[in-house]
Write a protein that holds these residues in place. Sequence first.
Motif, short mmCIF file in Angstrom:
data_model
loop_
_atom_site.label_atom_id
_atom_site.label_comp_id
_atom_site.label_asym_id
_atom_site.label_seq_id
_atom_site.Cartn_x
_atom_site.Cartn_y
_atom_site.Cartn_z
N ARG A 60 0.84 -1.20 0.00
CA ARG A 60 0.00 0.00 0.00
C ARG A 60 0.87 1.25 0.00
O ARG A 60 0.57 2.23 -0.68
N GLN A 61 1.95 1.23 0.78
CA GLN A 61 2.85 2.38 0.81
C GLN A 61 3.44 2.65 -0.57
O GLN A 61 3.53 3.80 -1.01
N MET A 62 3.84 1.60 -1.24
CA MET A 62 4.40 1.77 -2.57
C MET A 62 3.35 2.31 -3.54
O MET A 62 3.64 3.18 -4.38
N ALA A 63 2.12 1.81 -3.45
CA ALA A 63 1.04 2.28 -4.32
C ALA A 63 0.72 3.74 -4.03
O ALA A 63 0.49 4.54 -4.95
N ARG A 64 0.69 4.12 -2.74
CA ARG A 64 0.42 5.52 -2.39
C ARG A 64 1.52 6.43 -2.92
O ARG A 64 1.25 7.53 -3.39
N ARG A 65 2.74 5.97 -2.80
CA ARG A 65 3.85 6.79 -3.29
C ARG A 65 3.73 7.03 -4.80
O ARG A 65 3.96 8.14 -5.29
N LEU A 66 3.38 5.98 -5.53
CA LEU A 66 3.22 6.13 -6.97
C LEU A 66 2.06 7.05 -7.29
O LEU A 66 2.14 7.90 -8.19
#
Length: 287
Positions: free
Chosen positions: A89-95
């Motif tokens: 989720r963190q990676m998706a939010r960052r993107l």
Amino acid sequence: MCDQEQLARWAKKSLNRRTFGAGAIAGAAAACAPMGMESGAAGSSVVGRKVSFRTAAGTMDAEFFHPETGTHPGVIFWPDIAGIREAKRQMARRLAASGYAVLLVNPYYRDVSGEQFVDFATFAANKGFETVKPWRGKLDAEAIQMDGRAAAGWLRSQNAVDKAARIGTQGYCMGGPFTIWTAAAAPDVGAACSFHGGGLVREGENSPHRMLDADDHYLIAIARNDDAEQPQAKTALRNAASAVGAAAEIEVYPADHGWCVPDSPAYDREAAERAWSRLLATYAEAL
């Protein structure tokens, strides 16, 4: 590659959430501010919600992250073997904060829905490989291509997605080959980005390296230990890309399998940031 033997070694070392789970995520967020960003590139907030949509095999569940305002290129995000969890989720939010509408999909939806493992430590210490093995066994090229088409179609129906832009797809570990299969099956997909992906070169006509297309862009980041096990793979991938005239960046990184994922014991911040910058550059050019 991430296999049962490697997971057993991690578990035997008593790795737990304090050593590479929640602590690793928190460390990554502290060391690299964008990991915890909740604001989009244009200053708007990133919003997220759980979603679901029909495929030919049932109902796929996913989580959708995008800037609160505007329209943005869509991205299909295939997680690694441990599935949807906070690190992903963190990676998706960052993107999403970088200006993309990101669909973090559950590849195991045929069997289970939602998060199954809170972090990779939980997966490694609780026989996660054995748990997912029957689910994972269903995810061949045909199944993933069907799922990829459904996911691309769903993205195209969303108000937050720029319909004029092509769609990107990225995947980690077992999700690496899923990106190429998705791009081959869905004409709307214009970029496939694989990070420490396994099985990119295999026997049979459905091998991902045999499905490269001149109309798509490819970013294939290979772990050094995966390269040591299959040194001919990078050459086969480069030759395949050259044969069809595809734009492809294929590189072995000086980091081990799992280096891009902040709750992985192999997480390497410097190499992960380099891979992330190449991801954004690929999307900027291809989408």
